[in-house]
Design an enzyme around this catalytic site. Sequence first.
Site, PDB file in Angstrom:
ATOM      1  N   HIS A  92      14.005 108.907 -46.480  1.00 56.07           N
ATOM      2  CA  HIS A  92      14.656 107.593 -46.494  1.00 56.07           C
ATOM      3  C   HIS A  92      14.761 107.094 -45.065  1.00 56.07           C
ATOM      4  O   HIS A  92      15.365 107.736 -44.212  1.00 56.07           O
ATOM      5  CB  HIS A  92      16.051 107.673 -47.127  1.00 56.07           C
ATOM      6  CG  HIS A  92      16.717 106.331 -47.230  1.00 56.07           C
ATOM      7  ND1 HIS A  92      16.563 105.496 -48.331  1.00 56.07           N
ATOM      8  CD2 HIS A  92      17.521 105.659 -46.362  1.00 56.07           C
ATOM      9  CE1 HIS A  92      17.249 104.390 -48.141  1.00 56.07           C
ATOM     10  NE2 HIS A  92      17.843 104.452 -46.948  1.00 56.07           N
ATOM     11  N   CYS A  93      14.151 105.954 -44.798  1.00 59.17           N
ATOM     12  CA  CYS A  93      14.106 105.400 -43.447  1.00 59.17           C
ATOM     13  C   CYS A  93      15.262 104.421 -43.272  1.00 59.17           C
ATOM     14  O   CYS A  93      15.282 103.348 -43.889  1.00 59.17           O
ATOM     15  CB  CYS A  93      12.770 104.701 -43.208  1.00 59.17           C
ATOM     16  SG  CYS A  93      12.583 104.064 -41.523  1.00 59.17           S
ATOM     17  N   ALA A  94      16.242 104.800 -42.438  1.00 60.24           N
ATOM     18  CA  ALA A  94      17.379 103.917 -42.181  1.00 60.24           C
ATOM     19  C   ALA A  94      16.958 102.676 -41.405  1.00 60.24           C
ATOM     20  O   ALA A  94      17.556 101.604 -41.543  1.00 60.24           O
ATOM     21  CB  ALA A  94      18.457 104.677 -41.418  1.00 60.24           C
ATOM     22  N   GLY A 150      15.573 100.601 -44.142  1.00 57.76           N
ATOM     23  CA  GLY A 150      16.495 100.403 -45.251  1.00 57.76           C
ATOM     24  C   GLY A 150      15.894 100.682 -46.604  1.00 57.76           C
ATOM     25  O   GLY A 150      16.370 100.167 -47.624  1.00 57.76           O
ATOM     26  N   THR A 151      14.855 101.498 -46.664  1.00 59.77           N
ATOM     27  CA  THR A 151      14.216 101.830 -47.926  1.00 59.77           C
ATOM     28  C   THR A 151      13.623 103.226 -47.847  1.00 59.77           C
ATOM     29  O   THR A 151      13.505 103.803 -46.759  1.00 59.77           O
ATOM     30  CB  THR A 151      13.106 100.815 -48.265  1.00 59.77           C
ATOM     31  OG1 THR A 151      12.603 101.078 -49.577  1.00 59.77           O
ATOM     32  CG2 THR A 151      11.955 100.921 -47.284  1.00 59.77           C
TER      33      THR A 151
END
Length: 339
Positions: free
Chosen positions: A186-188, A191-192
């Site tokens: 999950h890539c902060a 945001g997805t």
Amino acid sequence: MTTVGCCSPLTEARASLADAFFRRFPCLANHDTRCSIYLKLVVLFLHITLVGVVFLFDADLVQQTKQHPWCAVIFVIVFLAALVQYFAMCCSSPGYVVDAMRELNKIYNSAADSSTLDRRQFVSITEDLNSCSTQSISSWQKVVTDLYPPGSASRNWTCDNCKIIRPPRAKHCNDCDKCVLQFDHHCAWLGTCIGKGNHCQFWWYILSETVLCVWTMDLYLSYTRSHASKEWWQYIIIIVLFVILSMSLILFVVLLIFHTYLVLTNQTTYEFTRRRRVFYFRGIPAKVHPFSRGICENIFTACCSLGAVYKLETMPSIEELEARATPYTCVDIVSCRCC
């Protein structure tokens, strides 16, 4: 008491203004949505600042741009490509297990319409996932069961949060609160989640940001080497922005190399970092990548099969894994076994 009495009208006025604003813009009432928008604005501001400052300070660069407009056009294309890919990644879908279930249900329903198959033997995938998970025998369960080797323990297949049966390589994301097909991470920053549906797109985004960082750093170095007069505060701004660019470049280069390796070997970040904890890797040698089909096919699967997001991968048999565990010979190298 006096202070509280003075502040209470301000607090009420502030709350009333906030309520009126959120009624006019209901999409911003969610805290997570606001944070996501703020992050996108910060990313946009950083891109414009890092690129715009060097053009604002360097008069020689502006003159060279007028003399060689094609170079400037290519740079603008790279800049816009990085921004467009960033926002496209933010809106992309990694491929959720629920969507794969719905897609399978559509296929079976269409097959039932055109044949004598009984519709009742297929699960109707709705928003209520609990009703799907309680079915004793379903089309989805049969499909997932066929993906695992015979005799595999099924206690790890069901997600504790979604209560659905997960195919191999799927994992529940606590941030998205959904099970993701071929979960990578999950890539902060975006945001997805990064999964089967957008891993290739994520690689191209990293490449475009890497190219943009290298090109912009070259412009900064050219400006510092130029003989144009510079103020002391310009040096400070350039040094600070150059440090930010350097850190960004190191991050993007590391990500680019790492995800290139993952694509070539058909792995995910989760499988690479948590290999000992992934249940379907138990008993498989560390140097064996069970889902790899050779470099060429791995690249084709990752980049050229975007329409097959919901095509699920089957765990290879023990015989195939034993064959992959054997060391390479001269004949294997000549015959391009790795490809």
